[in-house]
Design an enzyme around this catalytic site. Structure first.
Site, PDB file in Angstrom:
ATOM      1  N   HIS A   8      21.247  -4.877  56.986  1.00  0.00           N
ATOM      2  CA  HIS A   8      21.859  -4.393  58.282  1.00  0.00           C
ATOM      3  C   HIS A   8      21.799  -3.946  59.153  1.00  0.00           C
ATOM      4  O   HIS A   8      22.498  -3.124  59.822  1.00  0.00           O
ATOM      5  CB  HIS A   8      22.771  -3.370  57.687  1.00  0.00           C
ATOM      6  CG  HIS A   8      23.756  -3.430  56.246  1.00  0.00           C
ATOM      7  ND1 HIS A   8      22.952  -3.655  54.728  1.00  0.00           N
ATOM      8  CD2 HIS A   8      25.115  -3.188  55.921  1.00  0.00           C
ATOM      9  CE1 HIS A   8      24.190  -4.029  54.419  1.00  0.00           C
ATOM     10  NE2 HIS A   8      25.457  -3.113  54.549  1.00  0.00           N
ATOM     11  N   ASN A   9      20.257  -4.566  59.348  1.00  0.00           N
ATOM     12  CA  ASN A   9      19.667  -4.633  60.457  1.00  0.00           C
ATOM     13  C   ASN A   9      20.247  -5.662  61.951  1.00  0.00           C
ATOM     14  O   ASN A   9      19.942  -6.795  62.142  1.00  0.00           O
ATOM     15  CB  ASN A   9      18.600  -4.232  60.489  1.00  0.00           C
ATOM     16  CG  ASN A   9      17.118  -4.187  61.624  1.00  0.00           C
ATOM     17  OD1 ASN A   9      17.314  -5.318  62.590  1.00  0.00           O
ATOM     18  ND2 ASN A   9      16.344  -3.482  61.584  1.00  0.00           N
ATOM     19  N   LYS A  12      17.009  -7.601  63.819  1.00  0.00           N
ATOM     20  CA  LYS A  12      17.110  -8.326  62.620  1.00  0.00           C
ATOM     21  C   LYS A  12      17.642  -9.914  62.581  1.00  0.00           C
ATOM     22  O   LYS A  12      17.447 -11.478  62.312  1.00  0.00           O
ATOM     23  CB  LYS A  12      16.928  -8.057  61.274  1.00  0.00           C
ATOM     24  CG  LYS A  12      15.246  -8.326  60.033  1.00  0.00           C
ATOM     25  CD  LYS A  12      15.780  -6.836  59.354  1.00  0.00           C
ATOM     26  CE  LYS A  12      14.731  -6.160  58.776  1.00  0.00           C
ATOM     27  NZ  LYS A  12      14.916  -6.457  57.041  1.00  0.00           N
ATOM     28  N   ASP A  68      11.918  -8.082  54.534  1.00  0.00           N
ATOM     29  CA  ASP A  68      11.632  -6.491  54.400  1.00  0.00           C
ATOM     30  C   ASP A  68      10.561  -6.887  55.431  1.00  0.00           C
ATOM     31  O   ASP A  68       9.537  -7.259  54.907  1.00  0.00           O
ATOM     32  CB  ASP A  68      11.034  -6.035  52.926  1.00  0.00           C
ATOM     33  CG  ASP A  68      11.112  -4.229  53.058  1.00  0.00           C
ATOM     34  OD1 ASP A  68      12.304  -3.909  53.165  1.00  0.00           O
ATOM     35  OD2 ASP A  68      10.307  -4.162  52.832  1.00  0.00           O
ATOM     36  N   TYR A 153      10.097  -1.888  66.862  1.00  0.00           N
ATOM     37  CA  TYR A 153       8.133  -0.555  66.949  1.00  0.00           C
ATOM     38  C   TYR A 153       8.059  -1.703  68.484  1.00  0.00           C
ATOM     39  O   TYR A 153       6.887  -1.653  68.642  1.00  0.00           O
ATOM     40  CB  TYR A 153       7.461  -1.099  65.576  1.00  0.00           C
ATOM     41  CG  TYR A 153       7.559   0.466  64.637  1.00  0.00           C
ATOM     42  CD1 TYR A 153       7.547   1.849  65.701  1.00  0.00           C
ATOM     43  CD2 TYR A 153       8.850   0.211  64.296  1.00  0.00           C
ATOM     44  CE1 TYR A 153       7.824   2.242  64.101  1.00  0.00           C
ATOM     45  CE2 TYR A 153       8.912   0.946  63.420  1.00  0.00           C
ATOM     46  CZ  TYR A 153       8.561   2.396  63.230  1.00  0.00           C
ATOM     47  OH  TYR A 153       9.081   4.036  61.570  1.00  0.00           O
ATOM     48  N   ASP A 154       8.622  -2.800  68.971  1.00  0.00           N
ATOM     49  CA  ASP A 154       8.211  -3.470  69.748  1.00  0.00           C
ATOM     50  C   ASP A 154       7.693  -3.180  70.846  1.00  0.00           C
ATOM     51  O   ASP A 154       6.962  -4.127  71.053  1.00  0.00           O
ATOM     52  CB  ASP A 154      10.257  -5.085  70.014  1.00  0.00           C
ATOM     53  CG  ASP A 154       9.523  -6.047  69.215  1.00  0.00           C
ATOM     54  OD1 ASP A 154       8.864  -5.732  68.309  1.00  0.00           O
ATOM     55  OD2 ASP A 154      10.857  -6.266  69.509  1.00  0.00           O
ATOM     56  N   HIS A 187       5.714 -11.981  63.144  1.00  0.00           N
ATOM     57  CA  HIS A 187       5.431 -12.382  61.973  1.00  0.00           C
ATOM     58  C   HIS A 187       6.899 -12.904  61.323  1.00  0.00           C
ATOM     59  O   HIS A 187       6.332 -13.663  60.233  1.00  0.00           O
ATOM     60  CB  HIS A 187       5.606 -10.796  61.327  1.00  0.00           C
ATOM     61  CG  HIS A 187       6.689  -9.681  61.934  1.00  0.00           C
ATOM     62  ND1 HIS A 187       6.077  -9.791  63.353  1.00  0.00           N
ATOM     63  CD2 HIS A 187       7.036  -9.173  61.761  1.00  0.00           C
ATOM     64  CE1 HIS A 187       7.044  -8.757  63.320  1.00  0.00           C
ATOM     65  NE2 HIS A 187       8.170  -8.240  62.901  1.00  0.00           N
TER      66      HIS A 187
HETATM   67  P1  ITT Z   1      17.809  -4.568  56.084  1.00  0.00           P
HETATM   68  O1  ITT Z   1      17.121  -4.271  55.369  1.00  0.00           O
HETATM   69  O2  ITT Z   1      19.329  -4.048  55.985  1.00  0.00           O
HETATM   70  O3  ITT Z   1      17.772  -5.645  56.747  1.00  0.00           O
HETATM   71  P2  ITT Z   1      16.085  -2.210  58.109  1.00  0.00           P
HETATM   72  O4  ITT Z   1      16.518  -1.648  58.926  1.00  0.00           O
HETATM   73  O5  ITT Z   1      16.458  -1.072  56.614  1.00  0.00           O
HETATM   74  O6  ITT Z   1      17.130  -3.166  57.459  1.00  0.00           O
HETATM   75  P3  ITT Z   1      13.422  -3.045  56.820  1.00  0.00           P
HETATM   76  O7  ITT Z   1      14.004  -1.906  55.446  1.00  0.00           O
HETATM   77  O8  ITT Z   1      12.868  -3.871  56.437  1.00  0.00           O
HETATM   78  O9  ITT Z   1      15.124  -3.025  57.568  1.00  0.00           O
HETATM   79  O10 ITT Z   1      12.476  -2.000  57.658  1.00  0.00           O
HETATM   80  C1  ITT Z   1      11.956  -2.897  58.479  1.00  0.00           C
HETATM   81  C2  ITT Z   1      11.613  -2.058  60.035  1.00  0.00           C
HETATM   82  O11 ITT Z   1       9.921  -2.344  60.522  1.00  0.00           O
HETATM   83  C3  ITT Z   1      13.354  -2.187  61.124  1.00  0.00           C
HETATM   84  O12 ITT Z   1      13.570  -0.827  60.826  1.00  0.00           O
HETATM   85  C4  ITT Z   1      12.107  -1.868  61.855  1.00  0.00           C
HETATM   86  O13 ITT Z   1      12.033  -0.287  62.490  1.00  0.00           O
HETATM   87  C5  ITT Z   1      10.650  -2.103  61.670  1.00  0.00           C
HETATM   88  N1  ITT Z   1      10.605  -3.837  62.226  1.00  0.00           N
HETATM   89  C6  ITT Z   1      10.116  -4.971  61.683  1.00  0.00           C
HETATM   90  N2  ITT Z   1      10.211  -5.928  62.131  1.00  0.00           N
HETATM   91  C7  ITT Z   1      10.408  -5.655  63.222  1.00  0.00           C
HETATM   92  C8  ITT Z   1      10.069  -6.575  64.376  1.00  0.00           C
HETATM   93  O14 ITT Z   1       9.948  -7.957  64.651  1.00  0.00           O
HETATM   94  N3  ITT Z   1       9.768  -5.831  65.513  1.00  0.00           N
HETATM   95  C9  ITT Z   1      10.034  -4.541  65.395  1.00  0.00           C
HETATM   96  N4  ITT Z   1       9.864  -3.365  64.762  1.00  0.00           N
HETATM   97  C10 ITT Z   1      10.260  -4.164  63.653  1.00  0.00           C
END
Ligand code: ITT
Length: 201
Positions: A8-9, A12, A68, A153-154, A187
């Site tokens: 839902h992000n 991503k 995740d 957090y980029d 990553h």
């Molecule tokens: P979904 O579970 O629906 O995929 P979410 O935002 O809740 O969405 P996560 O639980 O995996 O996803 O949380 C990952 C968090 O880490 C995300 O909200 C970002 O803030 C951070 N994050 C992950 N990858 C990142 C990236 O490439 N650049 C910056 N921040 C990142």
């Protein structure tokens, strides 16, 4: 065939769609389908990625991809880690989450500014078959945060070997797949490369 990206992000989703584009895979997201978000009860990235991919595969009968991910800060003994999304709260206030990291690192008394991003990528097929991959990128925290590209957090992370933050990089620099087969930078792109080598190439 068609696959579901169990996220839902929006940030991503954009990256995962760009990564999948060369393979001609048609991808719909859990957000677009209005699927419920399962509770992320796992204690590590991999468990939570599998929880999300299993739920989406079950709900749609399509192969499901889930990521995740999070930022792990050495001076904070790995926090926010799997709680990276939760630190930004309901309002997804990443400026506040980055300020909290800055304050907590300062308060920790540790001189370390080291951090790494982790992406666990899970693939689950409707028949129950599963595969998973983990990518990491190491670097330094950067305060004040810089740049408006990317998401989350980029702006506060500068990968090793670079002088700009992920927030100051183009999509291609952050998560492009090098044509010469060398390692991608982010990553997520690294986890994707491992997945592609195992499943798509
Ligand atoms: P979904 O579970 O629906 O995929 P979410 O935002 O809740 O969405 P996560 O639980 O995996 O996803 O949380 C990952 C968090 O880490 C995300 O909200 C970002 O803030 C951070 N994050 C992950 N990858 C990142 C990236 O490439 N650049 C910056 N921040 C990142």
């Amino acid at each position: 065939g068609k696959i579901v990206i169990a996220t839902h992000n929006a940030g991503k989703l954009r990256e995962m769609r760009e990564l999948l584009a060369p393979y001609g895979v048609e991808a719909v997201s859990a957000g677009e389908l209005g699927l419920d978000e399962p509770e992320e009860t796992g204690s590590d990235f991999l468990s939570n990625a599998l929880i999300k991919a299993r739920a989406a595969a079950k709900a749609t009968d399509m192969p499901a991809f889930a990521d995740d991910s999070g930022l792990c800060v050495d001076a904070l003994v790995g926090a926010p880690g799997i709680f990276s999304a939760r630190w930004a709260g309901e309002s997804k206030d990443f400026a506040a989450a980055m300020a909290r990291i800055e304050a907590e690192v300062k308060n920790s008394g540790s001189p370390s500014r080291r951090a790494h991003f982790v992406s666990a990528l899970a693939v689950v097929w409707p028949d129950g078959e599963e595969a998973s991959f983990e990518g990491k990128v190491f670097g330094d925290l950067t305060f004040p945060p810089r740049g408006t590209a990317g998401f989350g957090y980029d702006p506060c992370f500068t990968p090793d070997g670079h002088s700009r933050t992920f927030g100051e990089m183009t999509a291609e620099e952050k998560h492009g797949i090098p044509a010469d087969g060398s390692q991608a930078l982010s990553h997520r792109a690294r986890a994707f490369q491992m997945m592609a080598a195992a499943l798509l190439d």
